[in-house]
Design a protein around this motif. Structure first.
Motif, PDB file in Angstrom:
ATOM      1  N   LEU A  90       0.828  -1.206   0.000  1.00 24.47           N
ATOM      2  CA  LEU A  90       0.000   0.000   0.000  1.00 24.47           C
ATOM      3  C   LEU A  90       0.864   1.257   0.000  1.00 24.47           C
ATOM      4  O   LEU A  90       0.564   2.234  -0.692  1.00 24.47           O
ATOM      5  CB  LEU A  90      -0.928   0.001   1.221  1.00 24.47           C
ATOM      6  N   VAL A  91       1.939   1.227   0.804  1.00 23.74           N
ATOM      7  CA  VAL A  91       2.853   2.374   0.833  1.00 23.74           C
ATOM      8  C   VAL A  91       3.476   2.577  -0.548  1.00 23.74           C
ATOM      9  O   VAL A  91       3.568   3.710  -1.057  1.00 23.74           O
ATOM     10  CB  VAL A  91       3.964   2.165   1.886  1.00 23.74           C
ATOM     11  N   ASN A  92       3.880   1.481  -1.178  1.00 22.91           N
ATOM     12  CA  ASN A  92       4.487   1.542  -2.514  1.00 22.91           C
ATOM     13  C   ASN A  92       3.517   2.151  -3.520  1.00 22.91           C
ATOM     14  O   ASN A  92       3.874   3.016  -4.322  1.00 22.91           O
ATOM     15  CB  ASN A  92       4.899   0.133  -2.941  1.00 22.91           C
ATOM     16  N   ILE A  93       2.265   1.708  -3.470  1.00 25.02           N
ATOM     17  CA  ILE A  93       1.252   2.172  -4.427  1.00 25.02           C
ATOM     18  C   ILE A  93       0.862   3.628  -4.167  1.00 25.02           C
ATOM     19  O   ILE A  93       0.877   4.472  -5.072  1.00 25.02           O
ATOM     20  CB  ILE A  93      -0.010   1.275  -4.361  1.00 25.02           C
ATOM     21  N   PHE A  94       0.516   3.940  -2.909  1.00 25.14           N
ATOM     22  CA  PHE A  94       0.019   5.276  -2.603  1.00 25.14           C
ATOM     23  C   PHE A  94       1.094   6.346  -2.687  1.00 25.14           C
ATOM     24  O   PHE A  94       0.795   7.506  -2.974  1.00 25.14           O
ATOM     25  CB  PHE A  94      -0.643   5.288  -1.224  1.00 25.14           C
ATOM     26  N   SER A  95       2.351   5.984  -2.435  1.00 26.50           N
ATOM     27  CA  SER A  95       3.417   6.984  -2.546  1.00 26.50           C
ATOM     28  C   SER A  95       3.612   7.414  -4.000  1.00 26.50           C
ATOM     29  O   SER A  95       3.973   8.567  -4.271  1.00 26.50           O
ATOM     30  CB  SER A  95       4.729   6.430  -1.983  1.00 26.50           C
ATOM     31  N   LYS A  96       3.351   6.493  -4.931  1.00 25.54           N
ATOM     32  CA  LYS A  96       3.463   6.827  -6.354  1.00 25.54           C
ATOM     33  C   LYS A  96       2.295   7.685  -6.811  1.00 25.54           C
ATOM     34  O   LYS A  96       2.412   8.465  -7.758  1.00 25.54           O
ATOM     35  CB  LYS A  96       3.544   5.546  -7.181  1.00 25.54           C
ATOM     36  N   LYS A  97       1.144   7.541  -6.133  1.00 24.85           N
ATOM     37  CA  LYS A  97      -0.038   8.307  -6.513  1.00 24.85           C
ATOM     38  C   LYS A  97      -0.160   9.630  -5.759  1.00 24.85           C
ATOM     39  O   LYS A  97      -0.509  10.659  -6.337  1.00 24.85           O
ATOM     40  CB  LYS A  97      -1.295   7.465  -6.261  1.00 24.85           C
ATOM     41  N   LEU A  98       0.108   9.594  -4.461  1.00 25.10           N
ATOM     42  CA  LEU A  98      -0.078  10.773  -3.621  1.00 25.10           C
ATOM     43  C   LEU A  98       1.206  11.552  -3.377  1.00 25.10           C
ATOM     44  O   LEU A  98       1.166  12.693  -2.916  1.00 25.10           O
ATOM     45  CB  LEU A  98      -0.670  10.362  -2.264  1.00 25.10           C
ATOM     46  N   GLY A  99       2.356  10.925  -3.646  1.00 28.25           N
ATOM     47  CA  GLY A  99       3.630  11.543  -3.312  1.00 28.25           C
ATOM     48  C   GLY A  99       4.107  11.088  -1.943  1.00 28.25           C
ATOM     49  O   GLY A  99       3.332  10.525  -1.162  1.00 28.25           O
ATOM     50  N   LYS A 100       5.348  11.320  -1.658  1.00 22.93           N
ATOM     51  CA  LYS A 100       5.947  10.833  -0.414  1.00 22.93           C
ATOM     52  C   LYS A 100       5.661  11.748   0.773  1.00 22.93           C
ATOM     53  O   LYS A 100       5.547  11.292   1.905  1.00 22.93           O
ATOM     54  CB  LYS A 100       7.460  10.694  -0.586  1.00 22.93           C
ATOM     55  N   LYS A 101       5.535  13.035   0.511  1.00 24.07           N
ATOM     56  CA  LYS A 101       5.423  14.022   1.591  1.00 24.07           C
ATOM     57  C   LYS A 101       4.222  13.775   2.490  1.00 24.07           C
ATOM     58  O   LYS A 101       4.345  13.767   3.722  1.00 24.07           O
ATOM     59  CB  LYS A 101       5.360  15.421   0.988  1.00 24.07           C
ATOM     60  N   LYS A 102       3.043  13.570   1.916  1.00 24.95           N
ATOM     61  CA  LYS A 102       1.826  13.390   2.707  1.00 24.95           C
ATOM     62  C   LYS A 102       1.915  12.152   3.584  1.00 24.95           C
ATOM     63  O   LYS A 102       1.524  12.170   4.755  1.00 24.95           O
ATOM     64  CB  LYS A 102       0.614  13.299   1.782  1.00 24.95           C
TER      65      LYS A 102
END
Length: 462
Positions: free
Chosen positions: A302-314
């Motif tokens: 989930l971290v891998n997927i969402f970091s690509k979509k939402l960015g790392k900062k959030k």
């Protein structure tokens, strides 16, 4: 540069095995050194000895001073080794030579850290530990700084950087998890060897495994095929100054220091939270960490997927806030009417979520910043960026070790069952919560959009 290969996932996993090795050694020292040399009443009752002087000097313990000084020495040598690595001209590359030669001494000196040749309570043991601590942190720097410098080289795209950060985070967790097995394995030797020797034999076995893991990427990856091996022309000092001139990097480092001070307080105290606050046996440290690891790994995709979509900062900012909450819950251990093991599981699950995020994304953020800086300056200084990061957070860890070993003494003379028992350990968890919250607030100032736009613009123009 034009002939460089793109690292496959197989190569990235081979690289990640090295992290399993050094995180195992680091985990042994982070989790069990203070536990071994500043034993609680429970461990003394099991047969452990007070090998180094127990008293304090201006409120600081011997083990606190030694570990803090070791971390300061480690932090100072980071940019020196990074500068040597960045500027190295060798047929094996800029990083691999360091990794090959540092692995075996790194493992050996980890074992020596637990050797006390003099009688219990002797200053000779403290002096011996001091020398071995300096050697340990120097060897750690010689392996880990060049190792980390390969991350942006092998992760040549955004997706590859996130994937690689995920892989090394997985192996970091496994290495740390194995380190938590020390008292469980030592228990097999306890009756025949005694308390201290059972720990020493266990650590020697695990150190041998760690060395093998560290040598895997050092001999199976051809750096010349995947990385830019052009030596940097800047001196170590000027390169370090140039690195800290990067505003986004400074913001990241400030938040990172606060995070690592808080995390170090928590990691150092974990075995005490379990044995003193919750009243469980030290052997329960591994099952609880295993639960935390399994839950954390479940969140990795989930971290891998969402970091690509939402960015790392959030995600990183959220993780800081969540970690702070987990530390607050830890501070209340043993107070609420919840069965000790169940409460331990609650702490493990709560800590697992932010640990998944912060185990993956900060490395990728440094890779982003160093790549953008390379496009701006034309200097390939990946090693110095990682060294500058570790230089800063290790100073924070030094402070954390001094703080923990001193704060932990508060209420140390209170007998079990009396009011105030374990107060010092509880205060360390509260302090960790406050520092993590502050770290998250600082990180919100990081300009992720500007960094990513610079990288994408540079790739289009290449």
């Amino acid at each position: 540069m034009e002939n460089r290969k793109v690292a496959t996932n197989k190569i990235l996993w081979i690289f990640a095995i090295g992290q399993l090795g050094w995180s195992l050694l680091s985990g042994i020292i982070a989790n069990w050194l203070v536990f071994f040399y500043q034993p609680s009443q429970e461990e003394l009752a099991k047969g452990q000895l007070q090998f180094i002087p127990k008293g304090t000097f201006i409120g600081l313990t011997a083990i606190g001073i030694i570990t803090a000084f070791g971390r300061i020495f480690d932090a100072v040598t980071d940019p020196l080794i990074a500068g040597k690595s960045d500027s190295l001209k060798h047929k094996w590359g800029r990083r691999i030579p360091f990794m090959r030669f540092a692995a075996i001494p790194f493992g050996a000196v980890t074992v020596l850290m637990f050797v006390s040749p003099f009688e219990a309570g002797s200053f000779g043991n403290a002096a011996t530990l001091f020398v071995f601590a300096m050697m340990f942190y120097f060897c750690m720097t010689c392996y880990c700084t060049p190792y980390n410098a390969l991350i942006p080289e092998l992760g040549s795209t955004q997706n590859a950087r996130i994937n690689l950060s995920t892989f090394i985070s997985v192996t970091y967790f496994f290495g740390t998890a194995v380190a938590y097995l020390v008292p469980n394995i030592a228990g097999m030797f306890l009756e025949s060897m005694g308390y201290a020797n059972s720990y020493r034999v266990t650590i020697a076995i695990l150190a041998a495994v760690a060395v093998i893991c560290m040598l895997v990427p050092a001999f199976l990856i051809d750096e010349n095929q995947y990385a830019d091996t052009t030596p940097s022309k800047s001196s170590a000092f000027s390169s370090l100054l140039a690195t800290f001139k990067n505003k986004d990097f400074r913001i990241f480092v400030c938040s990172d220091i606060l995070y690592w001070v808080g995390l170090t307080l928590f990691q150092t105290g974990l075995s005490f939270y379990i044995t003193v606050l919750l009243g469980l046996d030290s052997g329960m440290t591994f099952p609880l960490f295993a639960i935390m690891t399994v839950v954390s790994l479940a969140f990795y995709p989930l971290v891998n997927i969402f970091s690509k979509k939402l960015g790392k900062k959030k995600l990183i900012a959220f993780a800081f806030l969540f970690f702070s909450f987990a530390f607050l819950v830890t501070a209340a251990a043993g107070i609420l009417a919840i069965p000790p093991f169940v409460y331990g599981v609650i702490i493990a699950v709560l800590a697992a979520i932010p640990m998944a995020i912060l185990g993956i994304l900060p490395q990728a953020v440094v890779a982003d910043i160093s790549e953008a800086d390379k496009l701006d300056t034309g200097e390939s200084r990946q090693g110095m960026f990682y060294a500058a990061r570790t230089f800063a957070f290790k100073l924070g860890q030094s402070l954390a070790m001094l703080m923990f070993t001193s704060i932990a003494l508060i209420g140390g003379d209170v007998e079990k069952g009396e009011s105030g028992y374990g107060l010092g350990y509880r205060l360390t968890a509260l302090l960790a919560a406050g520092l993590c919250l502050l770290g998250g607030i600082v990180f919100l100032k990081y300009n992720e959009k500007k960094v990513i736009d610079r990288i994408e613009g540079g790739q289009k123009n290449a």
